[in-house]
Design an enzyme around this catalytic site. Structure first.
Site, PDB file in Angstrom:
ATOM      1  N   LYS A 158       1.051  -1.197   0.332  1.00  0.00           N
ATOM      2  CA  LYS A 158       0.012   0.036   0.134  1.00  0.00           C
ATOM      3  C   LYS A 158       0.944   1.073  -0.140  1.00  0.00           C
ATOM      4  O   LYS A 158       0.414   2.488  -0.434  1.00  0.00           O
ATOM      5  CB  LYS A 158      -0.735  -0.629   1.507  1.00  0.00           C
ATOM      6  CG  LYS A 158       0.025   0.320   2.894  1.00  0.00           C
ATOM      7  CD  LYS A 158      -1.718   0.117   3.292  1.00  0.00           C
ATOM      8  CE  LYS A 158      -0.501   0.159   5.007  1.00  0.00           C
ATOM      9  NZ  LYS A 158      -1.455  -0.732   5.930  1.00  0.00           N
ATOM     10  N   ARG A 163      -8.403  -1.033  17.335  1.00  0.00           N
ATOM     11  CA  ARG A 163      -8.699  -0.727  15.279  1.00  0.00           C
ATOM     12  C   ARG A 163      -8.707  -2.176  14.982  1.00  0.00           C
ATOM     13  O   ARG A 163      -9.887  -1.410  15.968  1.00  0.00           O
ATOM     14  CB  ARG A 163      -6.992   0.018  14.939  1.00  0.00           C
ATOM     15  CG  ARG A 163      -8.001   0.739  13.304  1.00  0.00           C
ATOM     16  CD  ARG A 163      -6.187   0.878  12.405  1.00  0.00           C
ATOM     17  NE  ARG A 163      -5.975  -0.549  11.618  1.00  0.00           N
ATOM     18  CZ  ARG A 163      -5.078  -0.810  10.950  1.00  0.00           C
ATOM     19  NH1 ARG A 163      -4.377   0.932  10.624  1.00  0.00           N
ATOM     20  NH2 ARG A 163      -4.877  -1.637   9.549  1.00  0.00           N
TER      21      ARG A 163
HETATM   22  C1  LIG Z   1      -1.064  -1.569   6.506  1.00  0.00           C
HETATM   23  C2  LIG Z   1      -1.418  -2.461   7.150  1.00  0.00           C
HETATM   24  C3  LIG Z   1       0.236  -3.153   6.612  1.00  0.00           C
HETATM   25  C4  LIG Z   1       1.309  -3.469   6.544  1.00  0.00           C
HETATM   26  O1  LIG Z   1       2.450  -2.465   7.315  1.00  0.00           O
HETATM   27  P1  LIG Z   1       3.851  -2.030   7.920  1.00  0.00           P
HETATM   28  O2  LIG Z   1       4.357  -1.226   8.978  1.00  0.00           O
HETATM   29  O3  LIG Z   1       4.046  -1.141   7.009  1.00  0.00           O
HETATM   30  O4  LIG Z   1       3.977  -3.153   7.982  1.00  0.00           O
HETATM   31  C5  LIG Z   1      -0.391  -4.805   7.950  1.00  0.00           C
HETATM   32  N1  LIG Z   1      -1.512  -5.118   8.496  1.00  0.00           N
HETATM   33  C6  LIG Z   1      -2.387  -4.409   8.011  1.00  0.00           C
HETATM   34  C7  LIG Z   1      -3.650  -4.420   8.515  1.00  0.00           C
HETATM   35  C8  LIG Z   1      -2.054  -2.490   7.569  1.00  0.00           C
HETATM   36  O5  LIG Z   1      -3.093  -1.917   7.801  1.00  0.00           O
END
Ligand SMILES: *Cc1c(COP(=O)(O)O)cnc(C)c1O
Length: 371
Positions: free
Chosen positions: A36, A131
């Protein structure tokens, strides 16, 4: 060369991914590469797959669509709970989604049934960061519902910490996730294949704890791209922290007073901090702004200090920099996650993907194996 631009070094990105995949695999943990922060950039996804990630994840269905359209073949996971309005796309484009609402899961089942596909469900558990996630005591009821619905398979359980409230993954909350997996298997006579412990914030725990228990997957974005862990924003040993560099161009450079004059009210972005009078300074303006970056997330070269930013201007003091900042000069910056996310998603920032010979070879392999 156009500016502003992000220079993305695929060799360094490959090294980071390969290193973390190897370290975690020794602990029985696979890596889902979360795309993302790169808007689903296919070049990065391909390099991660070459480096051994077991699948790709993204929070936005559009980014997973981008990856599919680039002919990337890999297990794909939607890591944000699907919107009810998107269930048809979700079952068509992804193999698995992370879920916490029965109403959404029911609609995914119906949508998957319509197109004759099986969709994988990972149930997210709330373990304190407040969350997404089902409260642990309500998990069994949701599992029973998933098992009852057609065209779904319960792929596993997961959790996400350190995103909203900074709650750290530790032996206690990770052991709780492991024991939930055990008890679901005992209660329902099923096997829980995936126990996804979290994101980059789990690395400290995963690489140093005595026992990783049932945790066998992490979803990593930031650590793969920036080479640092997000709990204390420390560099991870052996990883590159400069795989991505931002370049911005100077459009004005002048000696100016350090202190504004006139009646002071608000600036374009709210209250202005008090500025001290330090006499006249070497002030430069770079053609980049809040539309493109988070100014607080930029690290300039030593000798340059960021003074402020508006939508399209970044104002710096270059008084102690080793060079004169002439109009047209380009300044490199390192980025934190927040600045990277915004730069990657700004249409005004060019993405300059460096293909050194090693990665060109890798990228070609990736393409031919996916064709
Ligand atoms: C963005 C996200 C990740 C990845 O997070 P990083 O901190 O970039 O490793 C993993 N799980 C969920 C649910 C996320 O939204």
């Amino acid at each position: 060369m156009t500016a502003p631009r992000l220079q993305i070094d695929l060799n360094k990105i490959y090294h980071n991914a390969e290193t973390l995949v190897a370290r975690l695999s020794k602990r029985g943990i696979s890596v889902t590469g979360v795309t993302k922060a790169s808007m689903g950039l296919p070049e990065i996804a391909n390099v991660w797959l070459q480096a051994g990630v077991s699948g790709l994840g993204d929070s936005r269905i559009q980014n997973l669509d981008t990856l599919r359209r680039a002919s990337i073949v890999a297990p794909m996971v939607l890591v944000r709970s699907p919107m009810l309005s998107q269930v048809d796309q979700v079952v068509a484009l992804t193999d698995v989604s992370l879920n916490s609402e029965v109403e959404v899961i029911r609609k995914l089942s119906a949508a998957a049934n319509t197109i004759n596909r099986i969709h994988g469900i990972v149930l997210m558990v709330e373990l304190g960061d407040l969350r997404e996630g089902i409260m642990p005591e309500l998990l069994e009821a949701t599992v029973a519902e998933v098992l009852r619905l057609p065209s779904l398979v319960l792929e596993g359980i997961g959790t996400n910490l350190a995103c909203r409230c900074g709650v750290s993954p530790d032996d206690r909350n990770m052991a709780e996730l492991s024991s939930l997996a055990d008890s679901l298997e005992a209660t329902f006579g099923i096997s829980i294949n995936t126990v996804s412990g979290g994101n980059s914030a789990n690395l400290d725990w995963a690489l140093n704890c005595a026992d990783t228990g049932r945790i066998n997957n992490l979803r990593l974005g930031e650590a793969l791209l920036l080479g640092c862990e997000p709990l204390h924003r420390q560099a991870i040993k052996g990883l590159h922290t400069d795989a991505v560099t931002l370049f911005a161009e100077v459009i004005e450079s002048k000696e100016k007073p350090s202190k504004p004059w006139g009646e002071i009210a608000q600036s374009a972005f709210g209250a202005v901090p008090q500025s001290n009078d330090t006499g006249s300074i070497k002030q430069s303006i770079l053609a980049i702004g809040r539309q493109d970056i988070d100014p607080c997330g930029l690290t300039p070269p030593s000798g340059i200090v960021i003074l402020g930013a508006s939508s399209d201007h970044l104002v710096v003091d270059s008084g102690n920099y080793s060079h004169q900042l002439a109009v047209g000069a380009e300044i490199p910056f390192q980025l934190n996650y927040s600045a990277l996310l915004r730069a990657m998603t700004s249409p005004y920032v060019t993405k300059d993907i460096m293909r050194t010979p090693m990665t060109r070879h890798l990228a070609e392999n990736a393409q031919s194996s996916c064709a």
